[in-house]
Design an enzyme around this catalytic site. Structure first.
Site, PDB file in Angstrom:
ATOM      1  N   PRO A  88       0.817  -1.219   0.000  1.00  0.00           N
ATOM      2  CA  PRO A  88       0.000   0.000   0.000  1.00  0.00           C
ATOM      3  C   PRO A  88       0.851   1.269   0.000  1.00  0.00           C
ATOM      4  O   PRO A  88       0.350   2.345  -0.295  1.00  0.00           O
ATOM      5  CB  PRO A  88      -0.808  -0.106   1.298  1.00  0.00           C
ATOM      6  CG  PRO A  88      -0.742  -1.543   1.697  1.00  0.00           C
ATOM      7  CD  PRO A  88       0.567  -2.055   1.185  1.00  0.00           C
ATOM      8  N   GLU A 115       0.889  -7.904   9.041  1.00  0.00           N
ATOM      9  CA  GLU A 115       0.741  -6.448   9.191  1.00  0.00           C
ATOM     10  C   GLU A 115       1.777  -5.700   8.367  1.00  0.00           C
ATOM     11  O   GLU A 115       1.709  -4.483   8.245  1.00  0.00           O
ATOM     12  CB  GLU A 115       0.817  -6.052  10.670  1.00  0.00           C
ATOM     13  CG  GLU A 115      -0.482  -6.218  11.454  1.00  0.00           C
ATOM     14  CD  GLU A 115      -1.365  -7.387  11.029  1.00  0.00           C
ATOM     15  OE1 GLU A 115      -2.392  -7.140  10.353  1.00  0.00           O
ATOM     16  OE2 GLU A 115      -1.067  -8.543  11.371  1.00  0.00           O
ATOM     17  N   ARG A 153       0.015  -8.937 -21.091  1.00  0.00           N
ATOM     18  CA  ARG A 153      -0.751  -8.668 -22.315  1.00  0.00           C
ATOM     19  C   ARG A 153      -0.090  -7.630 -23.210  1.00  0.00           C
ATOM     20  O   ARG A 153      -0.471  -7.475 -24.379  1.00  0.00           O
ATOM     21  CB  ARG A 153      -2.230  -8.341 -22.046  1.00  0.00           C
ATOM     22  CG  ARG A 153      -2.527  -7.339 -21.021  1.00  0.00           C
ATOM     23  CD  ARG A 153      -3.984  -7.347 -20.602  1.00  0.00           C
ATOM     24  NE  ARG A 153      -4.913  -7.170 -21.708  1.00  0.00           N
ATOM     25  CZ  ARG A 153      -4.970  -6.096 -22.479  1.00  0.00           C
ATOM     26  NH1 ARG A 153      -4.132  -5.111 -22.292  1.00  0.00           N
ATOM     27  NH2 ARG A 153      -5.855  -6.032 -23.448  1.00  0.00           N
ATOM     28  N   ASP A 168      -6.541   0.358 -26.290  1.00  0.00           N
ATOM     29  CA  ASP A 168      -7.234   0.247 -25.007  1.00  0.00           C
ATOM     30  C   ASP A 168      -7.447   1.593 -24.330  1.00  0.00           C
ATOM     31  O   ASP A 168      -6.668   2.508 -24.493  1.00  0.00           O
ATOM     32  CB  ASP A 168      -6.448  -0.664 -24.056  1.00  0.00           C
ATOM     33  CG  ASP A 168      -6.410  -2.108 -24.534  1.00  0.00           C
ATOM     34  OD1 ASP A 168      -7.213  -2.452 -25.424  1.00  0.00           O
ATOM     35  OD2 ASP A 168      -5.584  -2.872 -24.021  1.00  0.00           O
TER      36      ASP A 168
END
Ligand code: JAH
Length: 242
Positions: A88, A115, A153, A168
């Site tokens: 994060p 954690e 991809r 895209d």
């Protein structure tokens, strides 16, 4: 491209990597994915991968030694190989980051759990830290799968000739226009006339306008960065008025 993934849960990767585009890319030898269980790099009787945080606090922290040893066992002697921690605290993942990663011949991905991961992994092992979005997961595995899918991809030969990654959303910088297929009328809801007209110039114009309108309604901040010409900018200004 060769991708090494370090995780405490290698089983999690089985279905996504044995399905669809990813499986085809692996079968065709365009990419290889090697899974490594961090627990295999412990030396104690109980195969300990985590421990209590110094200074106290809730939960457990992943120990540094097995992660360093796992990376050192897969990392080549020479060559630039990004060592990426999914976390994060990482830099935001995007199509641009996927494009950047797709240029390397190898990637090493580390999936944390608990954690968090001992800070010495962040500061002395990892060369790049990536976040796929601001929400809490239980570990880096799902984030690693997202990164692998988005990168693979883009590799030459992975997509069939039908699709070009250049078309895209997020490459063009606009959201995609609405798509329809048969039937022409479904439960009283008709396909827009223009798409049935056979007028390809008009269709292209309509789609482009729809893409701009949608982007303005849903993701207006994308329009600031999109590569729009003068006429397109004027269309955006007119749409903003009404
Ligand atoms: C959670 C280690 N960007 C999403 C993301 C990625 C990793 C983690 N959480 C969210 C995570 C627990 C331990 C990593």
């Amino acid at each position: 491209m060769r991708i090494d993934i370090l995780t405490l849960f290698p089983e999690m990767f089985q279905s996504p990597f044995s399905t669809s585009i990813l499986k085809r890319a692996i079968d065709r030898g365009l990419v290889s994915v090697n899974l490594h269980n961090i627990r295999d790099y412990t030396h104690d009787k109980h195969h300990t991968v985590d421990d209590y945080p110094y200074g106290g606090g809730a939960g457990m922290v992943l120990k540094p030694e097995p992660i360093f040893e796992a990376v050192e066992s897969v990392k080549p002697e020479s060559g630039e190989v990004p060592i990426i921690l999914l976390s994060p605290q990482g830099r935001p993942f995007s199509q641009q980051v996927a494009q950047e990663l797709s240029k390397y011949s190898r990637l090493i991905l580390i999936c944390g759990r608990y954690e968090g991961v001992d800070e010495r992994v962040h500061s002395h092992l990892v060369t790049d830290e990536i976040s796929i979005g601001d929400y809490v997961l239980s570990g880096g595995e799902l984030a690693a799968m997202v990164v692998v899918e988005a990168v693979v991809r883009l590799l030459p030969g992975v997509l069939g000739s039908e699709a070009s990654p250049l078309d895209d959303s997020h490459v063009a910088g606009l959201l995609e226009y609405p798509q329809y297929t048969r039937p022409a009328v479904f439960r009283d809801w008709s396909v827009p006339e223009v798409l049935l007209s056979g007028n390809h110039a008009q269709i292209a114009k309509w789609r482009h306008e729809q893409a701009i309108l949608r982007t303005l309604e849903r993701r207006p901040e994308l329009l600031d960065k999109a590569n729009l010409g003068l006429e397109e900018r004027q269309l955006v200004d007119r749409l903003k008025q009404s």
